[in-house]
Design a protein around this motif. Structure first.
Motif, PDB file in Angstrom:
ATOM      1  N   PRO A 199       0.805  -1.231   0.000  1.00 38.80           N
ATOM      2  CA  PRO A 199       0.000   0.000   0.000  1.00 38.80           C
ATOM      3  C   PRO A 199       0.838   1.280   0.000  1.00 38.80           C
ATOM      4  N   ASP A 200       2.142   1.173   0.245  1.00 41.87           N
ATOM      5  CA  ASP A 200       3.014   2.349   0.151  1.00 41.87           C
ATOM      6  C   ASP A 200       3.129   2.833  -1.287  1.00 41.87           C
ATOM      7  N   GLY A 201       3.137   1.894  -2.241  1.00 43.21           N
ATOM      8  CA  GLY A 201       3.366   2.271  -3.626  1.00 43.21           C
ATOM      9  C   GLY A 201       2.193   2.007  -4.546  1.00 43.21           C
ATOM     10  N   CYS A 202       1.036   1.688  -3.969  1.00 40.91           N
ATOM     11  CA  CYS A 202      -0.174   1.425  -4.760  1.00 40.91           C
ATOM     12  C   CYS A 202      -1.291   2.349  -4.300  1.00 40.91           C
ATOM     13  N   ARG A 203      -2.142   2.770  -5.217  1.00 48.17           N
ATOM     14  CA  ARG A 203      -3.413   3.384  -4.817  1.00 48.17           C
ATOM     15  C   ARG A 203      -4.471   2.287  -4.865  1.00 48.17           C
ATOM     16  N   LEU A 204      -5.079   2.023  -3.727  1.00 44.78           N
ATOM     17  CA  LEU A 204      -6.045   0.941  -3.576  1.00 44.78           C
ATOM     18  C   LEU A 204      -7.326   1.516  -2.991  1.00 44.78           C
ATOM     19  N   TRP A 205      -8.412   1.423  -3.737  1.00 47.08           N
ATOM     20  CA  TRP A 205      -9.696   1.970  -3.283  1.00 47.08           C
ATOM     21  C   TRP A 205     -10.701   0.846  -3.106  1.00 47.08           C
ATOM     22  N   ASP A 206     -11.495   0.950  -2.043  1.00 42.64           N
ATOM     23  CA  ASP A 206     -12.599   0.013  -1.879  1.00 42.64           C
ATOM     24  C   ASP A 206     -13.553   0.167  -3.066  1.00 42.64           C
ATOM     25  N   MET A 207     -13.925  -0.941  -3.684  1.00 44.74           N
ATOM     26  CA  MET A 207     -14.749  -0.877  -4.899  1.00 44.74           C
ATOM     27  C   MET A 207     -16.148  -0.316  -4.650  1.00 44.74           C
ATOM     28  N   THR A 208     -16.643  -0.496  -3.452  1.00 35.56           N
ATOM     29  CA  THR A 208     -18.004  -0.053  -3.144  1.00 35.56           C
ATOM     30  C   THR A 208     -18.048   1.394  -2.677  1.00 35.56           C
ATOM     31  N   THR A 209     -17.113   1.745  -1.775  1.00 32.44           N
ATOM     32  CA  THR A 209     -17.173   3.061  -1.129  1.00 32.44           C
ATOM     33  C   THR A 209     -16.140   4.051  -1.655  1.00 32.44           C
ATOM     34  N   ASN A 210     -15.156   3.575  -2.438  1.00 31.02           N
ATOM     35  CA  ASN A 210     -14.002   4.373  -2.874  1.00 31.02           C
ATOM     36  C   ASN A 210     -13.118   4.811  -1.708  1.00 31.02           C
ATOM     37  N   GLU A 211     -13.296   4.195  -0.540  1.00 32.67           N
ATOM     38  CA  GLU A 211     -12.422   4.504   0.591  1.00 32.67           C
ATOM     39  C   GLU A 211     -10.989   4.158   0.229  1.00 32.67           C
ATOM     40  N   LYS A 212     -10.063   5.041   0.593  1.00 29.04           N
ATOM     41  CA  LYS A 212      -8.659   4.843   0.261  1.00 29.04           C
ATOM     42  C   LYS A 212      -8.004   3.902   1.272  1.00 29.04           C
ATOM     43  N   ASP A 214      -4.580   3.050   1.306  1.00 35.56           N
ATOM     44  CA  ASP A 214      -3.173   3.149   0.918  1.00 35.56           C
ATOM     45  C   ASP A 214      -2.537   4.383   1.544  1.00 35.56           C
ATOM     46  N   LYS A 215      -1.333   4.732   1.062  1.00 33.67           N
ATOM     47  CA  LYS A 215      -0.583   5.838   1.665  1.00 33.67           C
ATOM     48  C   LYS A 215      -1.212   7.202   1.424  1.00 33.67           C
ATOM     49  N   ASP A 216      -2.204   7.300   0.540  1.00 32.69           N
ATOM     50  CA  ASP A 216      -2.911   8.575   0.376  1.00 32.69           C
ATOM     51  C   ASP A 216      -3.548   9.024   1.689  1.00 32.69           C
ATOM     52  N   ARG A 217      -3.831   8.093   2.569  1.00 31.86           N
ATOM     53  CA  ARG A 217      -4.401   8.477   3.867  1.00 31.86           C
ATOM     54  C   ARG A 217      -3.387   9.312   4.657  1.00 31.86           C
ATOM     55  N   PHE A 218      -2.106   9.013   4.476  1.00 32.12           N
ATOM     56  CA  PHE A 218      -1.041   9.803   5.105  1.00 32.12           C
ATOM     57  C   PHE A 218      -0.809  11.091   4.326  1.00 32.12           C
ATOM     58  N   ARG A 219      -0.736  10.983   3.000  1.00 34.81           N
ATOM     59  CA  ARG A 219      -0.482  12.169   2.171  1.00 34.81           C
ATOM     60  C   ARG A 219      -1.521  13.255   2.422  1.00 34.81           C
ATOM     61  N   ARG A 220      -2.774  12.837   2.549  1.00 34.86           N
ATOM     62  CA  ARG A 220      -3.887  13.788   2.611  1.00 34.86           C
ATOM     63  C   ARG A 220      -4.441  13.986   4.018  1.00 34.86           C
ATOM     64  N   ASP A 221      -3.683  13.543   5.014  1.00 38.58           N
ATOM     65  CA  ASP A 221      -4.072  13.731   6.426  1.00 38.58           C
ATOM     66  C   ASP A 221      -5.470  13.185   6.716  1.00 38.58           C
ATOM     67  N   LEU A 222      -5.766  12.009   6.171  1.00 34.95           N
ATOM     68  CA  LEU A 222      -7.081  11.406   6.391  1.00 34.95           C
ATOM     69  C   LEU A 222      -7.130  10.581   7.669  1.00 34.95           C
ATOM     70  N   GLY A 223      -5.940  10.200   8.183  1.00 41.61           N
ATOM     71  CA  GLY A 223      -5.905   9.341   9.367  1.00 41.61           C
ATOM     72  C   GLY A 223      -6.258   7.907   9.001  1.00 41.61           C
ATOM     73  N   GLY A 224      -6.151   7.022  10.003  1.00 43.02           N
ATOM     74  CA  GLY A 224      -6.522   5.630   9.804  1.00 43.02           C
ATOM     75  C   GLY A 224      -5.590   4.856   8.899  1.00 43.02           C
ATOM     76  N   GLU A 225      -4.311   5.266   8.850  1.00 43.26           N
ATOM     77  CA  GLU A 225      -3.368   4.594   7.952  1.00 43.26           C
ATOM     78  C   GLU A 225      -3.181   3.120   8.328  1.00 43.26           C
ATOM     79  N   VAL A 226      -2.940   2.859   9.616  1.00 42.15           N
ATOM     80  CA  VAL A 226      -2.693   1.479  10.042  1.00 42.15           C
ATOM     81  C   VAL A 226      -3.901   0.607   9.740  1.00 42.15           C
ATOM     82  N   GLU A 227      -5.094   1.117  10.037  1.00 47.85           N
ATOM     83  CA  GLU A 227      -6.317   0.344   9.789  1.00 47.85           C
ATOM     84  C   GLU A 227      -6.488   0.041   8.300  1.00 47.85           C
ATOM     85  N   ALA A 228      -6.115   1.003   7.437  1.00 42.92           N
ATOM     86  CA  ALA A 228      -6.227   0.796   5.992  1.00 42.92           C
ATOM     87  C   ALA A 228      -5.272  -0.301   5.524  1.00 42.92           C
TER      88      ALA A 228
END
Length: 259
Positions: A199-212, A214-228
């Protein structure tokens, strides 16, 4: 026990001298960086999860005949790998518009691309990994035309496999980066897959919700990186249900147990 000789330290991994000639030990750190290391932080347990996810993916790729540097996982944070001469080109495989592609071309994030796009960047942190073309690669001799054919073919093959692997567990493979290396047999060299896939080098989105996931959670200050990252590992069958109790840091685990 003698301390191992460090060969290289990058943003997310450290390479140590391996136990046999032609091998290295790849150690996965918890350090997180974004925007060419302009943003830095730590994602606790990230190295453990990335080590496990990358091991799983590289093993599956090896099973379908994709040549890789991976030999085996040694422990929670380390892998034994083949030593390669890294080709100084980062390959970005894009299936869906996101990140810099959306910004550069004004395409809305989430737009399915009409075909898979391969982009190349020159691996140089000081320069910010600038985008390059086949012409640059040929002119500066970073890779031969034959090597670039092999790299492109392997990248598409990996993309086809990973799209199916992630799609089967409800994850959309938006884009990802790959690195390749040369292994030498006397005067002959061949291209193999190197680095990691996680997930550091991939963008991975949930197919149903588009929830991120991957590391975009860190890039964009979304939180929940470990859980993702844990969710990706769980869906791939690498963490049991209730995987939040998985041991991600041995020192922390011992401390909790009072040892």
């Amino acid at each position: 026990m003698a301390r191992r000789r460090q060969i290289y330290e990058g943003k997310a991994k450290i390479l140590y001298e391996g136990p046999e000639p032609g091998t290295l030990i790849q150690y996965f750190k918890d350090d997180a960086t974004a925007f060419n290391a302009q943003k830095k932080g730590t994602i606790n347990g990230k190295g453990v999860l990335n080590n496990r996810i990358s091991e799983h993916i590289f093993t599956l790729l090896g099973n379908i005949g994709v040549p890789t540097h991976f030999i085996r996982r040694l422990n929670m944070r380390e892998q034994l790998i083949r030593q390669v001469e890294i080709v100084p080109i980062e390959v970005i495989v894009r299936n869906v518009a996101a990140g810099s592609l959306s910004k550069r071309l004004g395409i809305e994030e989430g737009t399915q691309l009409p075909r898979t796009i391969l982009e190349y960047c020159y691996k140089d942190d000081a320069l910010g990994d600038p985008m390059i073309s086949d012409e640059h690669i040929a002119a500066f001799g970073w890779a031969s035309q034959e090597e670039m054919h092999d790299i492109a073919d392997l990248a598409i093959r990996v993309n086809d496999f990973l799209s199916g692997l992630f799609g089967a567990v409800g994850i959309r493979l938006v884009d990802f980066k790959l690195e390749f290396g040369r292994v030498w047999d006397n005067d002959y060299s061949r291209i193999i897959l190197a680095d990691e896939i996680s997930p550091d080098g991939c963008r991975l989105w949930d197919m149903t919700t588009n929830e991120k996931l991957d590391k975009d959670r860190f890039r964009r200050d979304l939180g929940g990186e470990v859980e993702a990252y844990q969710e990706v590992a769980r869906r791939l069958g690498l963490l049991p249900e209730g995987g939040e109790t998985a041991i991600l840091d041995m020192a922390e685990h011992r401390e909790r147990r009072g040892k």
